[in-house]
Design an enzyme around this catalytic site. Structure first.
Site, PDB file in Angstrom:
ATOM      1  N   CYS A  32       0.954  -1.151  -0.118  1.00  0.00           N
ATOM      2  CA  CYS A  32      -0.137  -0.221  -0.049  1.00  0.00           C
ATOM      3  C   CYS A  32       0.852   1.342  -0.046  1.00  0.00           C
ATOM      4  CB  CYS A  32      -0.874  -0.048   1.334  1.00  0.00           C
ATOM      5  SG  CYS A  32      -2.096   1.496   1.120  1.00  0.00           S
ATOM      6  N   ASN A  94      -0.286  -3.886  -7.166  1.00  0.00           N
ATOM      7  CA  ASN A  94      -1.189  -2.829  -6.351  1.00  0.00           C
ATOM      8  C   ASN A  94      -0.619  -1.332  -7.375  1.00  0.00           C
ATOM      9  OD1 ASN A  94      -2.138  -1.075  -4.457  1.00  0.00           O
ATOM     10  ND2 ASN A  94      -1.722  -2.579  -3.153  1.00  0.00           N
ATOM     11  N   GLY A 145      -4.652  -4.312 -12.561  1.00  0.00           N
ATOM     12  CA  GLY A 145      -3.964  -3.177 -12.842  1.00  0.00           C
ATOM     13  C   GLY A 145      -4.630  -2.741 -14.126  1.00  0.00           C
ATOM     14  N   GLY A 167     -10.568  -3.375 -10.441  1.00  0.00           N
ATOM     15  CA  GLY A 167     -10.730  -2.250  -9.263  1.00  0.00           C
ATOM     16  C   GLY A 167     -11.203  -0.998  -9.742  1.00  0.00           C
TER      17      GLY A 167
HETATM   18  C1  LIG Z   1     -10.014   3.232  -4.163  1.00  0.00           C
HETATM   19  C2  LIG Z   1      -8.885   2.367  -4.245  1.00  0.00           C
HETATM   20  C3  LIG Z   1      -8.800   1.447  -2.838  1.00  0.00           C
HETATM   21  C4  LIG Z   1      -7.825   0.626  -2.820  1.00  0.00           C
HETATM   22  N1  LIG Z   1      -7.832  -0.236  -1.528  1.00  0.00           N
HETATM   23  C5  LIG Z   1      -6.821  -1.249  -1.778  1.00  0.00           C
HETATM   24  C6  LIG Z   1      -6.718  -1.804  -0.273  1.00  0.00           C
HETATM   25  O1  LIG Z   1      -7.318  -1.695   0.695  1.00  0.00           O
HETATM   26  N2  LIG Z   1      -5.863  -3.098  -0.546  1.00  0.00           N
HETATM   27  C7  LIG Z   1      -5.131  -3.349  -1.492  1.00  0.00           C
HETATM   28  O2  LIG Z   1      -4.463  -4.482  -1.474  1.00  0.00           O
HETATM   29  N3  LIG Z   1      -5.434  -2.684  -2.698  1.00  0.00           N
HETATM   30  C8  LIG Z   1      -6.137  -1.489  -2.740  1.00  0.00           C
HETATM   31  N4  LIG Z   1      -6.453  -0.950  -3.922  1.00  0.00           N
HETATM   32  C9  LIG Z   1      -5.399  -1.186  -5.207  1.00  0.00           C
HETATM   33  C10 LIG Z   1      -6.433  -2.124  -6.056  1.00  0.00           C
HETATM   34  O3  LIG Z   1      -6.840  -3.282  -5.573  1.00  0.00           O
HETATM   35  C11 LIG Z   1      -5.593  -2.597  -7.313  1.00  0.00           C
HETATM   36  O4  LIG Z   1      -4.487  -3.464  -6.877  1.00  0.00           O
HETATM   37  C12 LIG Z   1      -5.060  -1.526  -7.994  1.00  0.00           C
HETATM   38  O5  LIG Z   1      -5.779  -0.155  -7.995  1.00  0.00           O
HETATM   39  C13 LIG Z   1      -4.803  -1.682  -9.540  1.00  0.00           C
HETATM   40  O6  LIG Z   1      -5.776  -2.220 -10.175  1.00  0.00           O
HETATM   41  P1  LIG Z   1      -7.120  -1.384 -10.879  1.00  0.00           P
HETATM   42  O7  LIG Z   1      -6.514  -0.593 -11.956  1.00  0.00           O
HETATM   43  O8  LIG Z   1      -7.998  -2.378 -11.546  1.00  0.00           O
HETATM   44  O9  LIG Z   1      -7.859  -0.622  -9.759  1.00  0.00           O
HETATM   45  C14 LIG Z   1      -7.148   0.219  -4.144  1.00  0.00           C
HETATM   46  C15 LIG Z   1      -7.484   0.925  -5.177  1.00  0.00           C
HETATM   47  C16 LIG Z   1      -8.168   2.002  -5.320  1.00  0.00           C
HETATM   48  C17 LIG Z   1      -8.437   2.772  -6.689  1.00  0.00           C
END
Ligand SMILES: Cc1cc2nc3c(=O)[nH]c(=O)nc-3n(C[C@H](O)[C@H](O)[C@H](O)COP(=O)(O)O)c2cc1C
Length: 209
Positions: A32, A94, A145, A167
């Site tokens: 994170c 992440n 991602g 996400g």
């Molecule tokens: C608003 C938000 C909150 C997130 N919270 C977490 C979290 O609590 N734990 C985690 O491992 N990743 C968290 N992520 C990361 C996502 O799970 C993911 O790994 C990352 O955003 C890339 O994927 P995406 O582009 O589909 O969002 C968060 C992402 C966003 C945008």
């Protein structure tokens, strides 16, 4: 999905999650970028990620997936440390550390100055990392991602992902997941894919032909 500020915190929280009848799988977030201590610092050092993996595995009976940070020079060494520590699988990626500046205020937009970048901009980085990790370790990978379409899902699986997560796309379109699931069969048919599991890592096999 568990994060922590210390090794003890990871162990305590993962043990609690493991004991819950509602938990099927534990994803350990060592990546994170939105906190000052803990979080990502555990996932950017192979020794620390190894220690967290081993410690969590000692207290969990359910599958443990380590969620990796892309904010590293060598994603493979981190993935290998998880494998050596006994992880059952990997989740990647992440968010990438980023920032913006407000031109009128001449100050960072985010209260934290920097924050995690997600969405379509990070897709090629995620794909590249899934590709590299698939070549180097023998663990199932959940790819994520920037995935926002069925095409992205297939690309991620061809790079080596066994499953995917969506996400940020849900924040733009709350029906994103359902739309992706609905359009997958038609896309597979157009591409001549009969069984989706057959394409996992498929682009690596093409390269070696
Ligand atoms: C608003 C938000 C909150 C997130 N919270 C977490 C979290 O609590 N734990 C985690 O491992 N990743 C968290 N992520 C990361 C996502 O799970 C993911 O790994 C990352 O955003 C890339 O994927 P995406 O582009 O589909 O969002 C968060 C992402 C966003 C945008």
């Amino acid at each position: 999905n568990i994060s922590g500020f210390s090794l003890d915190e990871y162990v305590t929280c993962c043990a609690k999650a493991d004991a819950s009848p509602y938990t099927d799988l534990i994803e350990v977030n060592v990546s994170c970028p939105n906190v000052h201590h803990g979080g990502m610092s555990f996932g950017t050092d192979p020794h620390m990620v190894y220690d967290v993996t081993r410690a969590v595995k000692e207290v969990c009976r359910k599958p443990v997936y380590m969620k990796l940070s892309p904010n590293v020079t060598d994603i493979v060494s981190i993935a290998q440390a998880c494998e050596e520590g006994g992880a059952d699988g990997l989740s990647l990626i992440n968010t990438l550390m980023g920032m913006r500046i407000d031109l009128k205020k001449r100050a960072p937009v985010l209260a934290n100055t920097t924050g995690g970048l997600s969405g379509p901009a990070v897709f090629p980085v995620a794909l590249r990392m899934v590709w590299q990790v698939y070549e180097a370790v023998h663990l199932p990978i959940i790819g994520m991602g920037g995935i926002q379409s069925a095409e992205d899902v297939l690309e991620m699986m061809l790079a080596g992902a066994t499953a995917v997560q969506v996400g940020a796309a849900n924040l733009v379109n709350p029906f994103a997941c359902q739309e992706i699931i609905d359009s997958l069969p038609g896309l597979m048919e157009r591409l001549g894919i009969q069984e989706i599991n057959e394409i996992i890592g498929g682009a690596h096999r093409w390269e070696k032909m």
